[in-house]
Design a protein around this motif. Structure first.
Motif, PDB file in Angstrom:
ATOM      1  N   GLU A  85       0.523   4.381   0.966  1.00 24.64           N
ATOM      2  CA  GLU A  85       0.577   5.255   2.138  1.00 24.64           C
ATOM      3  C   GLU A  85       1.100   4.547   3.379  1.00 24.64           C
ATOM      4  O   GLU A  85       1.963   5.063   4.075  1.00 24.64           O
ATOM      5  CB  GLU A  85      -0.809   5.853   2.419  1.00 24.64           C
ATOM      6  CG  GLU A  85      -1.220   6.905   1.399  1.00 24.64           C
ATOM      7  CD  GLU A  85      -2.466   7.644   1.828  1.00 24.64           C
ATOM      8  OE1 GLU A  85      -2.963   7.409   2.958  1.00 24.64           O
ATOM      9  OE2 GLU A  85      -2.959   8.459   1.034  1.00 24.64           O
ATOM     10  N   HIS A 141       0.849  -1.185   0.000  1.00 27.15           N
ATOM     11  CA  HIS A 141       0.000   0.000   0.000  1.00 27.15           C
ATOM     12  C   HIS A 141       0.886   1.237   0.000  1.00 27.15           C
ATOM     13  O   HIS A 141       1.846   1.335   0.764  1.00 27.15           O
ATOM     14  CB  HIS A 141      -0.896  -0.019   1.246  1.00 27.15           C
ATOM     15  CG  HIS A 141      -1.923   1.062   1.267  1.00 27.15           C
ATOM     16  ND1 HIS A 141      -1.972   2.021   2.250  1.00 27.15           N
ATOM     17  CD2 HIS A 141      -2.949   1.340   0.416  1.00 27.15           C
ATOM     18  CE1 HIS A 141      -2.987   2.832   2.033  1.00 27.15           C
ATOM     19  NE2 HIS A 141      -3.596   2.453   0.923  1.00 27.15           N
ATOM     20  N   HIS A 157      -5.863   0.778   6.090  1.00 21.22           N
ATOM     21  CA  HIS A 157      -5.687   1.954   6.941  1.00 21.22           C
ATOM     22  C   HIS A 157      -4.768   1.574   8.104  1.00 21.22           C
ATOM     23  O   HIS A 157      -4.236   0.455   8.155  1.00 21.22           O
ATOM     24  CB  HIS A 157      -7.041   2.459   7.445  1.00 21.22           C
ATOM     25  CG  HIS A 157      -7.890   1.406   8.106  1.00 21.22           C
ATOM     26  ND1 HIS A 157      -7.832   1.140   9.447  1.00 21.22           N
ATOM     27  CD2 HIS A 157      -8.787   0.535   7.579  1.00 21.22           C
ATOM     28  CE1 HIS A 157      -8.663   0.163   9.739  1.00 21.22           C
ATOM     29  NE2 HIS A 157      -9.258  -0.230   8.621  1.00 21.22           N
ATOM     30  N   TRP A 189      -8.418  -1.456  -0.189  1.00 22.92           N
ATOM     31  CA  TRP A 189      -7.978  -0.339   0.654  1.00 22.92           C
ATOM     32  C   TRP A 189      -7.540  -0.845   2.019  1.00 22.92           C
ATOM     33  O   TRP A 189      -7.997  -1.907   2.476  1.00 22.92           O
ATOM     34  CB  TRP A 189      -9.132   0.653   0.800  1.00 22.92           C
ATOM     35  CG  TRP A 189      -8.860   1.843   1.665  1.00 22.92           C
ATOM     36  CD1 TRP A 189      -8.024   2.873   1.390  1.00 22.92           C
ATOM     37  CD2 TRP A 189      -9.446   2.137   2.941  1.00 22.92           C
ATOM     38  NE1 TRP A 189      -8.040   3.803   2.415  1.00 22.92           N
ATOM     39  CE2 TRP A 189      -8.921   3.367   3.378  1.00 22.92           C
ATOM     40  CE3 TRP A 189     -10.373   1.479   3.749  1.00 22.92           C
ATOM     41  CZ2 TRP A 189      -9.279   3.951   4.595  1.00 22.92           C
ATOM     42  CZ3 TRP A 189     -10.738   2.063   4.949  1.00 22.92           C
ATOM     43  CH2 TRP A 189     -10.183   3.288   5.365  1.00 22.92           C
ATOM     44  N   SER A 247      -6.045   7.190  -1.299  1.00 18.37           N
ATOM     45  CA  SER A 247      -5.444   6.188  -0.411  1.00 18.37           C
ATOM     46  C   SER A 247      -5.741   4.763  -0.856  1.00 18.37           C
ATOM     47  O   SER A 247      -5.393   3.801  -0.164  1.00 18.37           O
ATOM     48  CB  SER A 247      -5.942   6.387   1.026  1.00 18.37           C
ATOM     49  OG  SER A 247      -7.359   6.332   1.076  1.00 18.37           O
TER      50      SER A 247
END
Length: 779
Positions: free
Chosen positions: A342, A340, A485, A483, A509
């Motif tokens: 980020e 990913h 986080h 996605w 993102s």
């Protein structure tokens, strides 16, 4: 101050004087105006005060500037950026480049090569041979010049000397302004440019009766250049644009009035005024703003820590870029690892299953867990497969392209990636990601295993490459994007990251990239790197990409900080920021304003609002508590300063990002201007007037010329100190003396926390914890 009832007896209309008498009066008027201007321009008391204030400003900003000889607070950022400029290394920051370029320029002046990267607070400048005093001297210089600029704003606005001294003194002896301008920080540049913008606009406004002459254009363009410096330092400079823009809009509205005192303007004349202001205050600042970004791109041509924030196309414009140098085309049946962009977590899976029920009672599919894992591992390996099989004799060598539909097989568990309409563990609105065995993947769940590979910025069917191809993995049937986080899953997932399907496909993102292709042998022809040419991307394309990245990451600065504060705290100075401590000497730098000065200024802001409210209410009841000239002065001049305060303060209530006390410094400067102006208003002192000054003797001549009509002569508006006399000026000087005595005492009392020396005993620290300030060494 007298109060009079409106609607009284009308003034008798004056008769018409003879033409010759009026011509004589006009000549004497012009001579008097010139003599008045000459007298004002030679006011030695203002000039002497300006010299003294400027000298003290330089002393307070430069004294002991070499202490501490260590990295302090945000010097870790802005000192680092100066080093990157000097090494031509690309970096990313949420602020525009102008202020950082000034630091780099200072480093270049003293021959610094940028070898030190300011990595940690407390790192020694002496041991690392860093010319830190030169770096700190630049903001100290701008901070020192800000003080006389405030004085000049008051002087040019026609305020008395005590009012000008109070306004500039509140900035001169403010611990926050001093502390912020003695370190390698951007706020000195921001506040100085803001003050110059206000001063330039005041000078421009004073030239309104001589439009389009040389001085009129000079101050208009200087206002625009100063505004460009504000917004090219920090984006909160847009508040200064709003302040000046509001005043300009009101000025233009007045010019449009057909009944204006100076005579009506034709529409073509008004168009010229409008076009001139648009050019000077919008076009010129924007061109200068773009210019600093062009300089930024021209200097930073080497690959650096800012690469990851930019697109692969942008990175290809940088020399020595690792991403483009290590890029390898990806074929079907290759084994890849995906990260990913980020969070840098790998797409990962393991045999463990999702629990039947989550903590909130929702039910899962109990499928195999798909998570994000921060370390390289064989469970991160995925094989990329075609949706339609290739002929057996041409099975290999097919390059994966942007827009292809693909399937991903988890190699260790021999299962296929899938997303379906089941809520994810943390986000009920997002879809769960899991894997299923081959029998289901080739059976009734076939469509659920299809994903579209969408490469960012790709033109047509671009090749899919490791490192350089940033992509979104879009689930084909449901159109959600893969996605992750930063919030870790519970213990049942070993605290790994959640992977889910984000319905907001456009979100930046959602981007991933291929980190490695483990299936390619080291000696493969595909692994051989060819020399790559640096690509050229048009300036505006790079500019808009950087703007998008800046605004996105600026809005993402929402995490908590131990010394962050809310806007409601700032006018009352409820808390500060710890910049630096040294345990051995008990020395500390605690960023805090002068509480006495801030409380006085904040109190008078409330007084201003109260006077406005009382005046409006009295006018509604038919009572004039102010004469028209005083009211006009109060609203137009002091009101402009109040508007500057409100414009630089109130918008912070709408922001969700991290906020600190230094964000209030431009608003505090405006509050100092309000304080000086309001102090003069309270003592009912008229400002020095340069317009319509008519001598008493001259008024008598006009009276003689009008004796038939009985009209009164025109009355001279006298300077405040002449009209009020010694007693009135003495009272104003007394009030200014009391205010400045208290302010200087407050500055001196908190001086050890501003300059970082001397160290204080526990009792001395406790005495300075007025509002429970979180100071160190209180025990």
């Amino acid at each position: 101050m007298s109060v009079r009832q409106r609607g009284g007896q009308a003034t008798k209309k004056a008769g018409s004087p003879s033409q010759s008498s009026l011509e004589n009066v006009q000549d004497e008027l012009q001579g008097l105006q010139q003599s008045t201007k000459s007298a004002i321009s030679s006011e030695w008391d203002y000039k002497l005060a300006l010299l003294i204030i400027t000298t003290i400003a330089f002393i307070t900003r430069f004294w002991g500037i070499n202490h501490p000889n260590e990295v302090v607070f945000d010097e870790v950022h802005f000192g680092k950026f100066a080093s990157y400029y000097l090494q031509r290394t690309y970096f990313f920051d949420v602020h525009p480049p102008f202020g950082k370029l000034l630091f780099a320029l200072m480093g270049w002046f003293v021959g610094y090569d940028g070898h030190f990267h300011f990595d940690n607070i407390g790192d020694s400048y002496i041991k690392n041979n860093v010319p830190y005093v030169a770096f700190r001297a630049m903001p100290a210089l701008l901070g020192a010049l800000t003080v006389p600029t405030v004085f000049l704003i008051m002087w040019e606005s026609g305020y008395s000397l005590p009012a000008a001294i109070v306004a500039s003194g509140l900035v001169l002896f403010d611990n926050a302004h001093i502390g912020q301008t003695r370190l390698i920080l951007l706020d000195a540049t921001l506040v100085f440019a803001m003050s110059v913008s206000v001063l330039s606009y005041v000078r421009f406004y004073k030239m309104r009766h001589d439009p389009f002459d040389r001085k009129w254009w000079k101050w208009l363009l200087l206002t625009g250049v100063a505004l460009s410096c504000v917004i090219s330092t920090k984006y909160v400079g847009v508040f200064t644009f709003f302040t000046i823009g509001s005043a300009v809009a009101l000025d233009l509205w007045g010019l449009l009035d057909i009944n204006r005192k100076g005579g009506a303007l034709s529409l073509p004349q008004f168009g010229k005024h409008f076009a001139a202001r648009v050019t000077g205050l919008i076009v010129v600042p924007f061109l200068f703003y773009l210019f600093w970004f062009q300089v930024h791109f021209a200097i930073l041509y080497r690959s650096g820590p800012g690469d990851d924030f930019m697109s692969p196309e942008f990175q290809e414009t940088l020399s020595d870029n690792i991403m483009t140098a290590n890029s390898v085309g990806i074929d079907y049946f290759d084994s890849i690892t995906m990260r990913h962009k980020e969070t840098k977590t790998y797409l990962h899976s393991h045999p463990d299953r999702y629990p039947l029920r989550y903590e909130d009672g929702r039910v899962s599919s109990q499928g195999q867990q798909v998570t994000g894992y921060p370390f390289n591992d064989t469970n991160n390996h995925w094989q990329i497969l075609p949706v339609q099989p290739f002929p057996e004799d041409k099975l290999l060598g097919h390059r994966v392209k942007s827009g292809d539909l693909i399937k991903l097989r988890h190699i260790v568990t021999d299962t296929y990636l899938l997303s379906h309409d089941v809520a994810s563990p943390y986000y009920p609105t997002n879809q769960e990601f899991t894997t299923i065995p081959l029998e289901q993947a080739d059976g009734d769940r076939f469509n659920d295993t299809l994903f579209e590979l969408r490469i960012e910025g790709a033109k047509g069917k671009s090749d899919f490459k490791s490192m350089s191809s940033h992509f979104k993995l879009i689930h084909h049937p449901t159109k959600v994007a893969m996605w992750t986080h930063t919030s870790p899953l519970p213990d049942w997932a070993y605290k790994q990251a959640e992977i889910n399907g984000n319905k907001n496909v456009q979100q930046t993102s959602n981007i991933w990239y291929v980190d490695e292709i483990p299936s390619i042998p080291a000696d493969s022809e595909r692994s051989k790197k060819e020399p790559r040419k640096i690509k050229h991307v048009p300036f505006l394309k790079k500019y808009f990409e950087l703007q998008r990245a800046i605004f996105f990451h600026n809005n993402a600065l929402t995490s908590s900080h131990p010394y962050s504060s809310q806007p409601i705290h700032w006018p009352f100075l409820l808390r500060g920021v710890s910049f630096w401590t040294q345990n051995d000497t008990r020395q500390q730098i605690y960023f805090l304003g002068n509480p006495v000065g801030w409380w006085i200024a904040s109190s008078l802001l409330a007084v201003f609002a109260g006077i406005v409210g009382a005046d409006q209410l009295s006018q509604r009841r038919g009572v004039d508590s102010l004469d028209e000239r005083t009211r006009s002065r109060f609203y137009n001049s002091t009101g402009f300063f109040f508007l500057a305060w409100a414009a630089h303060y109130l918008p912070f209530y709408l922001m969700g990002r991290q906020l600190f006390l230094h964000h209030y410094l431009p608003a505090h400067l405006a509050s100092a201007l309000v304080t000086g102006a309001l102090l003069e208003f309270i003592f009912n002192l008229d400002p020095v007037a340069l317009e319509e000054n008519v001598d008493a003797k001259l008024a008598g001549k006009v009276g003689n010329a009008n004796k038939k009509g009985g009209g009164p002569g025109t009355k001279r508006v006298v300077p405040a100190k002449e009209r009020i006399g010694g007693n009135g000026m003495l009272a104003l000087w007394g009030a200014a003396g009391v205010v400045m005595t208290l302010v200087i005492w407050g500055w001196y009392f908190f001086l050890p926390l501003t300059y970082g020396k001397p160290g204080l005993s526990a009792a001395e620290v406790v005495r300075r914890k007025w509002l429970g300030y979180d100071l160190h060494f209180a025990k």
